[in-house]
Write a protein that holds these residues in place. Structure first.
Motif, PDB file in Angstrom:
ATOM      1  N   SER A 158       1.722   6.174   6.472  1.00 54.36           N
ATOM      2  CA  SER A 158       0.883   5.485   5.480  1.00 54.36           C
ATOM      3  C   SER A 158      -0.189   4.646   6.162  1.00 54.36           C
ATOM      4  O   SER A 158      -1.325   4.558   5.664  1.00 54.36           O
ATOM      5  CB  SER A 158       1.755   4.606   4.572  1.00 54.36           C
ATOM      6  OG  SER A 158       2.253   3.471   5.267  1.00 54.36           O
ATOM      7  N   PHE A 179      -4.464   3.685   0.001  1.00 55.16           N
ATOM      8  CA  PHE A 179      -3.404   2.881  -0.613  1.00 55.16           C
ATOM      9  C   PHE A 179      -3.970   1.502  -0.953  1.00 55.16           C
ATOM     10  O   PHE A 179      -4.952   1.049  -0.358  1.00 55.16           O
ATOM     11  CB  PHE A 179      -2.214   2.719   0.329  1.00 55.16           C
ATOM     12  CG  PHE A 179      -1.538   4.010   0.704  1.00 55.16           C
ATOM     13  CD1 PHE A 179      -0.716   4.670  -0.194  1.00 55.16           C
ATOM     14  CD2 PHE A 179      -1.718   4.559   1.961  1.00 55.16           C
ATOM     15  CE1 PHE A 179      -0.089   5.854   0.145  1.00 55.16           C
ATOM     16  CE2 PHE A 179      -1.090   5.748   2.323  1.00 55.16           C
ATOM     17  CZ  PHE A 179      -0.282   6.397   1.407  1.00 55.16           C
ATOM     18  N   GLY A 180      -3.314   0.825  -1.878  1.00 60.21           N
ATOM     19  CA  GLY A 180      -3.729  -0.533  -2.184  1.00 60.21           C
ATOM     20  C   GLY A 180      -3.635  -1.419  -0.960  1.00 60.21           C
ATOM     21  O   GLY A 180      -4.468  -2.305  -0.738  1.00 60.21           O
ATOM     22  N   HIS A 230       4.984  -0.173   1.772  1.00 59.23           N
ATOM     23  CA  HIS A 230       5.759  -1.110   0.947  1.00 59.23           C
ATOM     24  C   HIS A 230       4.846  -2.182   0.338  1.00 59.23           C
ATOM     25  O   HIS A 230       5.115  -2.682  -0.753  1.00 59.23           O
ATOM     26  CB  HIS A 230       6.897  -1.747   1.761  1.00 59.23           C
ATOM     27  CG  HIS A 230       6.479  -2.444   3.013  1.00 59.23           C
ATOM     28  ND1 HIS A 230       6.585  -1.855   4.253  1.00 59.23           N
ATOM     29  CD2 HIS A 230       5.964  -3.670   3.235  1.00 59.23           C
ATOM     30  CE1 HIS A 230       6.160  -2.693   5.176  1.00 59.23           C
ATOM     31  NE2 HIS A 230       5.764  -3.797   4.589  1.00 59.23           N
ATOM     32  N   HIS A 231       3.755  -2.525   1.015  1.00 61.97           N
ATOM     33  CA  HIS A 231       2.805  -3.480   0.447  1.00 61.97           C
ATOM     34  C   HIS A 231       1.992  -2.856  -0.684  1.00 61.97           C
ATOM     35  O   HIS A 231       1.528  -3.561  -1.583  1.00 61.97           O
ATOM     36  CB  HIS A 231       1.866  -3.994   1.540  1.00 61.97           C
ATOM     37  CG  HIS A 231       2.536  -4.856   2.565  1.00 61.97           C
ATOM     38  ND1 HIS A 231       3.419  -5.856   2.225  1.00 61.97           N
ATOM     39  CD2 HIS A 231       2.449  -4.872   3.929  1.00 61.97           C
ATOM     40  CE1 HIS A 231       3.853  -6.451   3.322  1.00 61.97           C
ATOM     41  NE2 HIS A 231       3.280  -5.865   4.366  1.00 61.97           N
ATOM     42  N   HIS A 232       1.823  -1.534  -0.631  1.00 59.03           N
ATOM     43  CA  HIS A 232       1.132  -0.832  -1.722  1.00 59.03           C
ATOM     44  C   HIS A 232       1.884  -1.026  -3.033  1.00 59.03           C
ATOM     45  O   HIS A 232       1.272  -1.269  -4.090  1.00 59.03           O
ATOM     46  CB  HIS A 232       1.021   0.659  -1.386  1.00 59.03           C
ATOM     47  CG  HIS A 232       0.542   1.519  -2.511  1.00 59.03           C
ATOM     48  ND1 HIS A 232      -0.782   1.591  -2.893  1.00 59.03           N
ATOM     49  CD2 HIS A 232       1.227   2.345  -3.361  1.00 59.03           C
ATOM     50  CE1 HIS A 232      -0.907   2.416  -3.925  1.00 59.03           C
ATOM     51  NE2 HIS A 232       0.292   2.895  -4.223  1.00 59.03           N
ATOM     52  N   PHE A 233       3.216  -0.926  -2.952  1.00 55.56           N
ATOM     53  CA  PHE A 233       4.012  -1.081  -4.170  1.00 55.56           C
ATOM     54  C   PHE A 233       4.055  -2.545  -4.620  1.00 55.56           C
ATOM     55  O   PHE A 233       4.212  -2.822  -5.817  1.00 55.56           O
ATOM     56  CB  PHE A 233       5.417  -0.530  -3.944  1.00 55.56           C
ATOM     57  CG  PHE A 233       5.451   0.968  -3.842  1.00 55.56           C
ATOM     58  CD1 PHE A 233       5.229   1.755  -4.953  1.00 55.56           C
ATOM     59  CD2 PHE A 233       5.685   1.599  -2.620  1.00 55.56           C
ATOM     60  CE1 PHE A 233       5.238   3.138  -4.872  1.00 55.56           C
ATOM     61  CE2 PHE A 233       5.697   2.973  -2.522  1.00 55.56           C
ATOM     62  CZ  PHE A 233       5.471   3.746  -3.652  1.00 55.56           C
ATOM     63  N   GLU A 234       3.916  -3.478  -3.686  1.00 59.53           N
ATOM     64  CA  GLU A 234       3.766  -4.876  -4.087  1.00 59.53           C
ATOM     65  C   GLU A 234       2.485  -5.059  -4.893  1.00 59.53           C
ATOM     66  O   GLU A 234       2.460  -5.788  -5.890  1.00 59.53           O
ATOM     67  CB  GLU A 234       3.721  -5.774  -2.847  1.00 59.53           C
ATOM     68  CG  GLU A 234       5.083  -6.082  -2.242  1.00 59.53           C
ATOM     69  CD  GLU A 234       5.010  -7.182  -1.209  1.00 59.53           C
ATOM     70  OE1 GLU A 234       5.577  -8.271  -1.448  1.00 59.53           O
ATOM     71  OE2 GLU A 234       4.382  -6.950  -0.154  1.00 59.53           O
ATOM     72  N   LYS A 235       1.419  -4.396  -4.441  1.00 56.06           N
ATOM     73  CA  LYS A 235       0.145  -4.454  -5.170  1.00 56.06           C
ATOM     74  C   LYS A 235       0.291  -3.847  -6.566  1.00 56.06           C
ATOM     75  O   LYS A 235      -0.418  -4.245  -7.505  1.00 56.06           O
ATOM     76  CB  LYS A 235      -0.928  -3.687  -4.393  1.00 56.06           C
ATOM     77  CG  LYS A 235      -1.372  -4.358  -3.110  1.00 56.06           C
ATOM     78  CD  LYS A 235      -2.407  -5.439  -3.397  1.00 56.06           C
ATOM     79  CE  LYS A 235      -3.030  -5.938  -2.106  1.00 56.06           C
ATOM     80  NZ  LYS A 235      -4.079  -6.960  -2.374  1.00 56.06           N
ATOM     81  N   LYS A 236       1.196  -2.867  -6.696  1.00 56.43           N
ATOM     82  CA  LYS A 236       1.434  -2.217  -7.980  1.00 56.43           C
ATOM     83  C   LYS A 236       2.263  -3.087  -8.923  1.00 56.43           C
ATOM     84  O   LYS A 236       2.447  -2.752 -10.099  1.00 56.43           O
ATOM     85  CB  LYS A 236       2.146  -0.882  -7.770  1.00 56.43           C
ATOM     86  CG  LYS A 236       1.292   0.197  -7.114  1.00 56.43           C
ATOM     87  CD  LYS A 236       0.201   0.697  -8.043  1.00 56.43           C
ATOM     88  CE  LYS A 236      -0.549   1.863  -7.451  1.00 56.43           C
ATOM     89  NZ  LYS A 236      -1.629   2.339  -8.363  1.00 56.43           N
ATOM     90  N   GLY A 237       2.798  -4.193  -8.396  1.00 56.82           N
ATOM     91  CA  GLY A 237       3.545  -5.107  -9.238  1.00 56.82           C
ATOM     92  C   GLY A 237       5.049  -5.032  -9.103  1.00 56.82           C
ATOM     93  O   GLY A 237       5.773  -5.733  -9.820  1.00 56.82           O
ATOM     94  N   TRP A 238       5.545  -4.171  -8.199  1.00 56.46           N
ATOM     95  CA  TRP A 238       6.984  -4.117  -7.969  1.00 56.46           C
ATOM     96  C   TRP A 238       7.440  -5.409  -7.298  1.00 56.46           C
ATOM     97  O   TRP A 238       6.759  -5.930  -6.414  1.00 56.46           O
ATOM     98  CB  TRP A 238       7.345  -2.936  -7.056  1.00 56.46           C
ATOM     99  CG  TRP A 238       7.161  -1.575  -7.657  1.00 56.46           C
ATOM    100  CD1 TRP A 238       6.396  -1.246  -8.732  1.00 56.46           C
ATOM    101  CD2 TRP A 238       7.746  -0.358  -7.190  1.00 56.46           C
ATOM    102  NE1 TRP A 238       6.459   0.104  -8.971  1.00 56.46           N
ATOM    103  CE2 TRP A 238       7.287   0.680  -8.042  1.00 56.46           C
ATOM    104  CE3 TRP A 238       8.602  -0.046  -6.150  1.00 56.46           C
ATOM    105  CZ2 TRP A 238       7.667   2.001  -7.873  1.00 56.46           C
ATOM    106  CZ3 TRP A 238       8.986   1.277  -5.970  1.00 56.46           C
ATOM    107  CH2 TRP A 238       8.527   2.282  -6.820  1.00 56.46           C
TER     108      TRP A 238
END
Length: 299
Positions: free
Chosen positions: A241, A258-259, A264-272
């Motif tokens: 990634s 990716f955000g 794993h930080h991408h999914f943090e950006k997604k709000g997880w």
């Protein structure tokens, strides 16, 4: 956000893990076994490099630490010495062959090209684990999962009977590495108690570089380098990634794939939420490990 919410949390918890693993390995393993010392050499060498990096970051109050190029030179230097040592112990013929998962009789002779290949495996594993270590508890559980798998693999390849039955490449003496893997599992459990969200201590580069490197050198010794990429699939996913993000950013003129990377930080950006990401990534790590272990029998 992490700099604000996690400020003041002590780092370099990998030091305690290195002490635990080092002392336990010396106490419980056969110290006349060269493979044990090769694994300890890589682990402690990468651990020292990570310690210096962490120390510079803490004392100089910035995120640079050891310059990237210097860090890579040191990592490749340690990996070269370890690879050369493995080839001395295994013999150049055995050491220069690459075994393929799912195929029982195929060994690819890489010749002296095996040296840079093995070095890339160790350095790549070390840095992939380092990239994964970005959320509370995220890296340590996949490390323990991989260590458990390679504890089993090292025992099986070190036992001529089991290796013959499973039709995998036998490596006399490699079974003793299972002791090291067990100590890493135990140290990881102790560390996880304090690293579980919200973390009271971080592993730091001291631990992530060290134990990523140890997984790499164990895969080289046991002739399961490609299986490491399967068992450690989560680490590969994190590293890839970053690679995708960097090259996409350069080729697209500043756009991001990716955000944020690692993924794993991408999914943090997604709000997880952080615990959701961590637990789901643990599940992914277990799935990769099961697929990797299946290569022992599916041939």
């Amino acid at each position: 956000g992490h700099l604000l919410t996690k400020q003041g949390t002590p780092t370099m918890g990998g030091v305690m893990m290195l002490l635990s693993v080092g002392i336990s390995t010396i106490l419980w393993s056969d110290i006349t076994n060269a493979y044990v010392w090769i694994v300890v050499f890589v682990t402690m060498g990468y651990g020292l490099l990570g310690f210096i990096d962490d120390y510079l970051k803490v004392t100089q109050h910035h995120t640079k630490g050891v310059p990237g190029k210097l860090k890579l030179v040191a990592q490749f230097g340690i990996a070269f010495l370890a690879t050369y040592w493995v080839m001395i112990e295994a013999g150049p013929v055995d050491a220069q062959h690459l075994a393929l998962p799912f195929f029982k009789d195929i060994l690819i002779d890489l010749g002296w090209f095996y040296v840079p290949f093995a070095m890339v495996v160790m350095v790549g594993a070390s840095n992939a684990v380092n990239l994964t270590d970005g959320l509370d508890g995220l890296a340590i559980v996949p490390i323990m999962i991989a260590a458990s798998c390679f504890g089993l693999i090292s025992y099986l390849v070190g036992h001529a009977g089991y290796a013959s039955y499973l039709q995998i490449h036998a490596v006399p003496g490699a079974g003793e590495i299972a002791v090291f893997c067990a100590t890493l599992l135990g140290a990881g459990l102790g560390f996880l108690w304090f690293n579980a969200p919200p973390a009271k201590v971080f592993m730091g580069d001291t631990g992530s570089l060290a134990f990523g490197g140890s997984l790499g050198v164990i895969s080289v010794i046991t002739k399961h380098e490609l299986v490491l990429a399967i068992i450690g699939g989560l680490f590969v996913m994190e590293a890839v990634s970053v690679i995708i993000q960097v090259y996409y950013y350069r080729l697209s003129g500043g756009k991001r794939f990716f955000g944020m990377a690692p993924i794993h930080h991408h999914f943090e950006k997604k709000g997880w939420s952080e615990p959701t990401i961590v637990i789901r990534f643990w599940i992914i790590a277990v799935i990769f490990a099961l697929i990797g272990l299946s290569t022992l029998k599916l041939r």
